[in-house]
Design a protein around this motif. Structure first.
Motif, PDB file in Angstrom:
ATOM      1  N   ASN A  83       0.933  -1.194   0.064  1.00  0.00           N
ATOM      2  CA  ASN A  83       0.005   0.024   0.042  1.00  0.00           C
ATOM      3  C   ASN A  83       0.951   1.349  -0.028  1.00  0.00           C
ATOM      4  O   ASN A  83       1.759   1.475   0.799  1.00  0.00           O
ATOM      5  CB  ASN A  83      -0.799   0.106   1.173  1.00  0.00           C
ATOM      6  CG  ASN A  83      -1.946   1.049   1.036  1.00  0.00           C
ATOM      7  OD1 ASN A  83      -1.748   2.047   0.321  1.00  0.00           O
ATOM      8  ND2 ASN A  83      -3.006   0.643   1.711  1.00  0.00           N
ATOM      9  N   ALA A  84       0.561   2.254  -0.875  1.00  0.00           N
ATOM     10  CA  ALA A  84       1.403   3.589  -0.783  1.00  0.00           C
ATOM     11  C   ALA A  84       1.234   4.315   0.204  1.00  0.00           C
ATOM     12  O   ALA A  84       2.352   4.956   0.561  1.00  0.00           O
ATOM     13  CB  ALA A  84       1.085   4.371  -1.971  1.00  0.00           C
ATOM     14  N   ASP A  85       0.259   3.783   0.785  1.00  0.00           N
ATOM     15  CA  ASP A  85       0.274   4.703   2.373  1.00  0.00           C
ATOM     16  C   ASP A  85       1.131   4.260   3.432  1.00  0.00           C
ATOM     17  O   ASP A  85       1.663   5.070   4.186  1.00  0.00           O
ATOM     18  CB  ASP A  85      -1.284   4.533   3.156  1.00  0.00           C
ATOM     19  CG  ASP A  85      -2.251   5.053   2.122  1.00  0.00           C
ATOM     20  OD1 ASP A  85      -2.202   6.074   1.217  1.00  0.00           O
ATOM     21  OD2 ASP A  85      -3.478   4.727   2.416  1.00  0.00           O
ATOM     22  N   TYR A  86       1.652   3.172   3.369  1.00  0.00           N
ATOM     23  CA  TYR A  86       2.707   2.693   4.052  1.00  0.00           C
ATOM     24  C   TYR A  86       4.005   3.655   3.993  1.00  0.00           C
ATOM     25  O   TYR A  86       4.518   3.662   5.041  1.00  0.00           O
ATOM     26  CB  TYR A  86       3.046   1.264   3.741  1.00  0.00           C
ATOM     27  CG  TYR A  86       1.955   0.345   4.100  1.00  0.00           C
ATOM     28  CD1 TYR A  86       0.854   0.386   4.695  1.00  0.00           C
ATOM     29  CD2 TYR A  86       2.372  -1.055   3.647  1.00  0.00           C
ATOM     30  CE1 TYR A  86      -0.144  -0.489   4.840  1.00  0.00           C
ATOM     31  CE2 TYR A  86       1.162  -2.028   3.958  1.00  0.00           C
ATOM     32  CZ  TYR A  86      -0.007  -1.653   4.613  1.00  0.00           C
ATOM     33  OH  TYR A  86      -0.966  -2.761   4.562  1.00  0.00           O
ATOM     34  N   ILE A  87       4.245   4.178   2.452  1.00  0.00           N
ATOM     35  CA  ILE A  87       5.302   4.832   2.588  1.00  0.00           C
ATOM     36  C   ILE A  87       5.294   6.320   3.285  1.00  0.00           C
ATOM     37  O   ILE A  87       6.182   6.625   3.965  1.00  0.00           O
ATOM     38  CB  ILE A  87       5.350   5.257   0.946  1.00  0.00           C
ATOM     39  CG1 ILE A  87       5.773   3.994   0.139  1.00  0.00           C
ATOM     40  CG2 ILE A  87       6.623   6.212   0.645  1.00  0.00           C
ATOM     41  CD1 ILE A  87       5.787   4.147  -1.347  1.00  0.00           C
TER      42      ILE A  87
ATOM     43  N   ALA B 226       3.971   2.704  16.828  1.00  0.00           N
ATOM     44  CA  ALA B 226       2.899   1.639  16.851  1.00  0.00           C
ATOM     45  C   ALA B 226       2.160   1.192  15.608  1.00  0.00           C
ATOM     46  O   ALA B 226       1.886  -0.085  15.353  1.00  0.00           O
ATOM     47  CB  ALA B 226       1.669   2.007  17.884  1.00  0.00           C
ATOM     48  N   LYS B 227       1.768   2.085  14.825  1.00  0.00           N
ATOM     49  CA  LYS B 227       1.041   1.542  13.532  1.00  0.00           C
ATOM     50  C   LYS B 227       2.001   0.734  12.750  1.00  0.00           C
ATOM     51  O   LYS B 227       1.936  -0.111  12.034  1.00  0.00           O
ATOM     52  CB  LYS B 227       0.777   3.015  12.838  1.00  0.00           C
ATOM     53  CG  LYS B 227      -0.559   3.856  13.396  1.00  0.00           C
ATOM     54  CD  LYS B 227      -0.944   4.956  12.498  1.00  0.00           C
ATOM     55  CE  LYS B 227      -2.141   5.577  13.055  1.00  0.00           C
ATOM     56  NZ  LYS B 227      -2.464   6.808  12.340  1.00  0.00           N
ATOM     57  N   LEU B 228       3.325   1.500  12.648  1.00  0.00           N
ATOM     58  CA  LEU B 228       4.154   0.590  11.848  1.00  0.00           C
ATOM     59  C   LEU B 228       4.502  -0.645  12.414  1.00  0.00           C
ATOM     60  O   LEU B 228       4.775  -1.713  11.569  1.00  0.00           O
ATOM     61  CB  LEU B 228       5.764   1.355  12.077  1.00  0.00           C
ATOM     62  CG  LEU B 228       5.761   2.751  11.160  1.00  0.00           C
ATOM     63  CD1 LEU B 228       7.159   3.262  11.498  1.00  0.00           C
ATOM     64  CD2 LEU B 228       5.324   2.565   9.724  1.00  0.00           C
ATOM     65  N   LYS B 229       4.289  -1.060  13.838  1.00  0.00           N
ATOM     66  CA  LYS B 229       4.657  -2.412  14.317  1.00  0.00           C
ATOM     67  C   LYS B 229       3.342  -3.302  13.861  1.00  0.00           C
ATOM     68  O   LYS B 229       3.330  -4.518  13.545  1.00  0.00           O
ATOM     69  CB  LYS B 229       4.594  -2.345  15.833  1.00  0.00           C
ATOM     70  CG  LYS B 229       6.103  -1.838  16.343  1.00  0.00           C
ATOM     71  CD  LYS B 229       5.919  -1.877  17.734  1.00  0.00           C
ATOM     72  CE  LYS B 229       7.448  -1.482  18.138  1.00  0.00           C
ATOM     73  NZ  LYS B 229       7.656  -1.212  19.867  1.00  0.00           N
TER      74      LYS B 229
ATOM     75  N   SER C  64       7.060  -0.193   0.489  1.00  0.00           N
ATOM     76  CA  SER C  64       5.787   0.030   0.249  1.00  0.00           C
ATOM     77  C   SER C  64       5.121  -1.175   0.641  1.00  0.00           C
ATOM     78  O   SER C  64       3.806  -1.366   0.822  1.00  0.00           O
ATOM     79  CB  SER C  64       5.223   0.374  -0.927  1.00  0.00           C
ATOM     80  OG  SER C  64       5.759  -0.837  -1.779  1.00  0.00           O
ATOM     81  N   THR C  65       5.671  -2.115   1.427  1.00  0.00           N
ATOM     82  CA  THR C  65       4.931  -3.526   1.716  1.00  0.00           C
ATOM     83  C   THR C  65       5.181  -3.639   3.295  1.00  0.00           C
ATOM     84  O   THR C  65       5.909  -3.230   4.100  1.00  0.00           O
ATOM     85  CB  THR C  65       5.718  -4.614   1.203  1.00  0.00           C
ATOM     86  OG1 THR C  65       6.881  -4.807   1.339  1.00  0.00           O
ATOM     87  CG2 THR C  65       5.402  -4.236  -0.573  1.00  0.00           C
ATOM     88  N   GLY C  66       4.376  -4.456   3.801  1.00  0.00           N
ATOM     89  CA  GLY C  66       3.994  -4.751   5.249  1.00  0.00           C
ATOM     90  C   GLY C  66       3.976  -6.606   5.081  1.00  0.00           C
ATOM     91  O   GLY C  66       3.244  -6.974   4.252  1.00  0.00           O
ATOM     92  N   ASN C  67       4.616  -6.989   6.051  1.00  0.00           N
ATOM     93  CA  ASN C  67       4.399  -8.457   6.333  1.00  0.00           C
ATOM     94  C   ASN C  67       3.458  -8.934   7.265  1.00  0.00           C
ATOM     95  O   ASN C  67       3.145  -8.368   8.110  1.00  0.00           O
ATOM     96  CB  ASN C  67       5.964  -9.143   6.781  1.00  0.00           C
ATOM     97  CG  ASN C  67       6.844  -8.586   5.649  1.00  0.00           C
ATOM     98  OD1 ASN C  67       6.698  -8.825   4.538  1.00  0.00           O
ATOM     99  ND2 ASN C  67       7.999  -8.734   6.334  1.00  0.00           N
ATOM    100  N   VAL C  68       2.685 -10.099   7.073  1.00  0.00           N
ATOM    101  CA  VAL C  68       1.931 -10.856   7.680  1.00  0.00           C
ATOM    102  C   VAL C  68       2.571 -11.912   8.421  1.00  0.00           C
ATOM    103  O   VAL C  68       2.854 -12.732   7.356  1.00  0.00           O
ATOM    104  CB  VAL C  68       0.491 -11.124   7.134  1.00  0.00           C
ATOM    105  CG1 VAL C  68      -0.639 -11.551   8.138  1.00  0.00           C
ATOM    106  CG2 VAL C  68      -0.113  -9.710   6.600  1.00  0.00           C
ATOM    107  N   TYR C  69       2.422 -12.362   9.398  1.00  0.00           N
ATOM    108  CA  TYR C  69       3.145 -13.456  10.367  1.00  0.00           C
ATOM    109  C   TYR C  69       1.839 -14.488  10.692  1.00  0.00           C
ATOM    110  O   TYR C  69       0.977 -13.927  11.315  1.00  0.00           O
ATOM    111  CB  TYR C  69       4.104 -13.169  11.310  1.00  0.00           C
ATOM    112  CG  TYR C  69       5.248 -12.334  10.670  1.00  0.00           C
ATOM    113  CD1 TYR C  69       6.296 -12.881   9.685  1.00  0.00           C
ATOM    114  CD2 TYR C  69       5.270 -11.050  10.494  1.00  0.00           C
ATOM    115  CE1 TYR C  69       7.423 -12.481   9.401  1.00  0.00           C
ATOM    116  CE2 TYR C  69       6.356 -10.194  10.114  1.00  0.00           C
ATOM    117  CZ  TYR C  69       7.235 -10.919   9.302  1.00  0.00           C
ATOM    118  OH  TYR C  69       8.560 -10.461   8.944  1.00  0.00           O
TER     119      TYR C  69
END
Length: 401
Positions: free
Chosen positions: A111-115, A171-174, A190-195
């Motif tokens: 998501n571009a919002d992550y940037i 906290a949002k980044l975590k 631009s990406t976030g991981n899901v574990y």
């Protein structure tokens, strides 16, 4: 005078004869009813049918409650995976039935919002460090009475504001699992991981590559099947017999193997169907079992010493339970001392007696018999259905004639 006596005598004889003729049908009807529930077998028939006599025994029989249910998992063993901040699914390798380990990477969201979020965080970190240094400087100046109190308060307010903003963005980044060590080096992604939060098996996959997912969407469901429990439905009438720690025997659908469990939780609410849910821990865990499997169970409520007969001694006839007992034929009864003989020249007479039954265990069933019987009474313990067949055949022959 002789004529008057003759007339009176004639009237008395007529009355006696009429009374006797009225009572005869009733006696015949009662005798016929007795015959419907009795049979006479010769010694040869008894031997061929394998009929043997025994007595009512006192046996320890465990009480049980029959229940149906399913295999289920505790809430902490079932995880619905979602993303706190929406985005497009960039990659995943999961399929239904896939095995995952706790902490394993299962999806990547883009998501571009992550940037922008990372840029805001880096700016907040810089502003925080500047405001912190300024606040510490103003504190030193205040000790020497160089600056005004208002300037110190403003520096403190600025410092606390940037501290709150930095912590909020952190906290949002975590939540989207951004690598902070890489970010602090200036590497923005631009990406976030899901574990995976638990180890288990994937039971649902609700997304595909390129699909946009919002925070309310469930991407996957993961179940840890190593800690399944049996959830049983018990009717209201049996609730008071339940206790924590009672043993439970159950079998799964299309399975003959009996498994064991223990009651560890009893529901405290009666459902609309007048039943209560109970949860049972399975003694031997089996990784091959799946949530939702149907089962039938018997909850053991404790043993008691009761009157019992072998299961073979009890017959089911027209929706009721019966046993057979040997009876004496009054017309042919012979006596030796004070004991009547049940056998006659015609054979052995057997009568059918209605009883009530209770719990069953190891080939014996709890029985409640009429007061006319006791533990010394003789009862047919094998071959009862042969006697029943004899009664039915006799009735059919009677109807045919």
């Amino acid at each position: 005078m002789r004529l008057l006596k003759y007339i009176v005598l004639t009237i008395i004889v007529t009355l006696l004869y009429s009374c006797g003729s009225k009572e005869q049908p009733e006696a015949t009807e009662a005798h016929h009813e007795e015959e419907e529930n009795a049979a006479t077998l010769t010694e040869a028939q008894i031997k061929t049918a394998g009929i043997t006599l025994g007595k009512i025994e006192r046996r320890q029989i465990s009480g049980t409650i029959k229940a149906n249910g399913i295999l289920d998992v505790p809430p902490q063993q079932l995880v619905s995976v979602s993303v706190p901040l929406g985005g497009f699914l960039k990659s995943t390798t999961l399929l239904q039935g896939s095995r995952v380990r706790k902490g394993q990477l299962i999806a990547v969201i883009e998501n571009a919002d992550y940037i922008q979020l990372q840029q805001d965080y880096l700016e907040a970190v810089n502003q925080f460090e500047f405001s912190k240094a300024d606040y510490e400087r103003q504190q030193e100046l205040a000790k020497e009475n160089v600056n005004a109190q208002k300037t110190l308060q403003q520096a403190k307010s600025n410092y606390q504001s940037w501290l709150a903003k930095k912590n909020g963005l952190l906290a949002k980044l975590k939540l989207i699992n951004i690598n902070l060590s890489e970010l602090e080096k200036g590497n923005i992604t631009s990406t976030g991981n899901v574990y995976a939060q638990i180890s288990g098996y994937v039971t649902q996959v609700n997304v595909n590559i390129g699909k946009f997912v919002s925070p309310s969407d469930i991407l996957f469901e993961i179940v840890d099947t190593e800690h399944l429990h049996a959830e049983l439905t018990v009717f209201e009438k049996d609730v008071l017999k339940l206790r924590i720690g009672q043993r439970v025997r159950f079998t799964l659908a299309n399975e003959t193997q009996e498994r064991m469990a223990t009651v560890y939780l009893i529901g405290r609410e009666i459902g609309q169907d007048r039943s209560v849910r109970i949860h049972c821990h399975i003694d031997k865990e089996d990784k091959e079992l799946l949530p939702g499997m149907y089962l039938k169970a018997n909850v053991e409520t404790g043993g008691a010493l009761v009157s019992a007969l072998p299961d073979e001694a009890i017959i089911d006839f027209q929706g009721k339970k019966y046993i057979f007992i040997p009876v004496a034929d009054e017309a042919h009864t012979e006596k030796e001392g004070n004991e009547p003989k049940h056998e006659t020249e015609e054979g052995q007479h057997f009568a059918m007696v209605e009883i009530q039954i209770g719990n069953s265990e190891l080939g014996y069933t709890e029985v409640t018999v009429p007061d006319t019987l006791n533990e010394q009474s003789q009862v047919v313990v094998t071959g009862a259905y042969s006697i029943l067949s004899k009664i039915k055949n006799s009735e059919e022959e009677g109807h045919a004639h």
